[in-house]
Design an enzyme around this catalytic site. Structure first.
Site, mmCIF file in Angstrom:
data_model
loop_
_atom_site.group_PDB
_atom_site.id
_atom_site.type_symbol
_atom_site.label_atom_id
_atom_site.label_comp_id
_atom_site.label_asym_id
_atom_site.label_seq_id
_atom_site.Cartn_x
_atom_site.Cartn_y
_atom_site.Cartn_z
ATOM 1 N N LEU A 210 54.308 28.642 34.499
ATOM 2 C CA LEU A 210 55.192 28.209 35.581
ATOM 3 C C LEU A 210 55.148 26.686 35.698
ATOM 4 O O LEU A 210 54.093 26.103 35.947
ATOM 5 C CB LEU A 210 54.762 28.842 36.904
ATOM 6 C CG LEU A 210 55.596 28.472 38.135
ATOM 7 C CD1 LEU A 210 57.012 29.022 38.017
ATOM 8 C CD2 LEU A 210 54.931 28.987 39.409
ATOM 9 N N HIS B 272 42.732 23.844 41.735
ATOM 10 C CA HIS B 272 43.178 22.455 41.708
ATOM 11 C C HIS B 272 44.102 22.205 42.893
ATOM 12 O O HIS B 272 44.852 23.092 43.313
ATOM 13 C CB HIS B 272 43.919 22.200 40.390
ATOM 14 C CG HIS B 272 44.183 20.768 40.095
ATOM 15 N ND1 HIS B 272 45.218 20.061 40.674
ATOM 16 C CD2 HIS B 272 43.554 19.893 39.265
ATOM 17 C CE1 HIS B 272 45.218 18.825 40.215
ATOM 18 N NE2 HIS B 272 44.218 18.698 39.355
#
Length: 339
Positions: free
Chosen positions: A126, A230
């Site tokens: 993605l 993250h």
């Protein structure tokens, strides 16, 4: 208009640009011309293939701006991971040590190398270019995969997973990987991640610790990032959690990022999407945004539009322009999901 469609060979230059822009930690698109060419060819073959049982198919799609004919994003699905190449994870577990003699009881977390997700479908690849990260574009690109899963469920494993990018700095260095590099692998995170993306995984079986790793013996910086994502990945994780995905204590072997999972039939967007009959005409004004896709395979198309629908609607009015972009005709079906 933004339309999602299967990738094709002519998209190679755009895919290479996306691979370069995605940066470290985006394992599924390493900057390697031969691999990217193979990925496109594999996807084309998967879309054309008759499938009875999911195996090693991979479906890579692109988001195209039809006005500029520019590819501005990608999204992908793996039918069943680990069927040809080993698919490694660490399973986070607990060992209990107890002595009645000295009246001490300790619970110690461990990391065990495993292949537990073999055969699961995977959400992957993605990416949306910076200039298009606005409005509902990212949400539409990500959730469009659930329409494809709903329509073609027989082509995918019953469990769907998504590997979330773990913590790393601006140079691509992972605190979790540091101890592994120092004590076992001897190569840096970027190189290991790149080799993994190429499918060259023999070094993992040869060099990874075979016995469970005691988390308490890892450097504190490595311990802190186990199961953490993250910063840039937090919105994607939140979206998946809203769909019903949960972390079951599996983490990436390089950066320690969490892998989340959900049964395909239990994914909220799979359950809530519905098939409606197309009527072509003047679209009524509406404030309600929807993702919609055709029911095709090789000619799959998906996009978004503001539609005037109610919970009991059986038909949807599409403009001739939108119907043409989605490759549907009057009387055919589209799958629809509220954004």
């Amino acid at each position: 208009m933004l339309i999602i469609r299967p990738i094709r060979a002519s998209d190679f230059p755009a895919l290479r640009c996306i691979a370069e822009e995605s940066g470290h930690g985006f394992t599924s698109l390493p900057v390697n011309d031969e691999l990217l060419t193979r990925k496109i060819a594999r996807s084309e073959a998967s879309f054309a293939k008759a499938v009875e049982t999911p195996f090693d198919e991979g479906y890579l799609m692109v988001l195209e701006d039809t006005e500029t004919q520019e590819v501005v994003g990608t999204c992908g699905l793996e039918a069943a991971v680990g069927m040809e190449d080993a698919f490694y994870h660490y399973r986070l577990g607990t060992e209990v040590y107890h002595s009645s003699q000295i009246e001490v009881r300790n619970e110690v977390e461990t990391l065990s190398l495993c292949h537990d997700y073999t055969g699961a479908a995977e959400l992957c690849t993605l990416f949306l270019r910076d200039s298009y990260r606005k409005g509902n574009n990212g949400r539409m690109l990500s959730r469009s995969r659930f329409l494809f899963l709903a329509q073609h469920a027989n082509r995918f494993g019953e469990t769907v997973i998504a590997e979330m990018r773990g913590v790393s700095d601006e140079n691509g260095n992972s605190p979790f990987y540091g101890w592994l590099q120092q004590n076992f692998l001897g190569i840096d995170f970027i190189q290991a991640d790149y080799l993994s993306g190429l499918g060259q995984k023999a070094f993992m079986a040869e060099m990874m610790p075979r016995s469970p790793v005691y988390v308490c013996l890892l450097p504190e910086a490595a311990q802190k990032v186990i199961g953490e994502v993250h910063t840039n990945t937090r919105p994607a994780l939140s979206l998946l959690q809203a769909e019903g995905f949960r972390w079951r204590n599996y983490v990436d072997i390089f950066d320690g990022g969490p892998t989340v999972e959900c049964n395909l039939a239990d994914i909220r967007s799979v359950r809530e999407s519905r098939l409606l009959t197309v009527r072509i005409g003047d679209m009524p004004q509406s404030k309600d945004s929807f993702i919609l896709s055709n029911t095709h395979l090789a000619d799959y198309r998906a996009g978004s539009a503001k539609l005037a629908l109610t919970d009991d609607s059986e038909e949807v009015i599409l403009s001739s322009e939108l119907a043409a972009a989605l490759l549907v005709a009057d009387g055919q079906s589209v799958r629809v999901l509220a954004i």
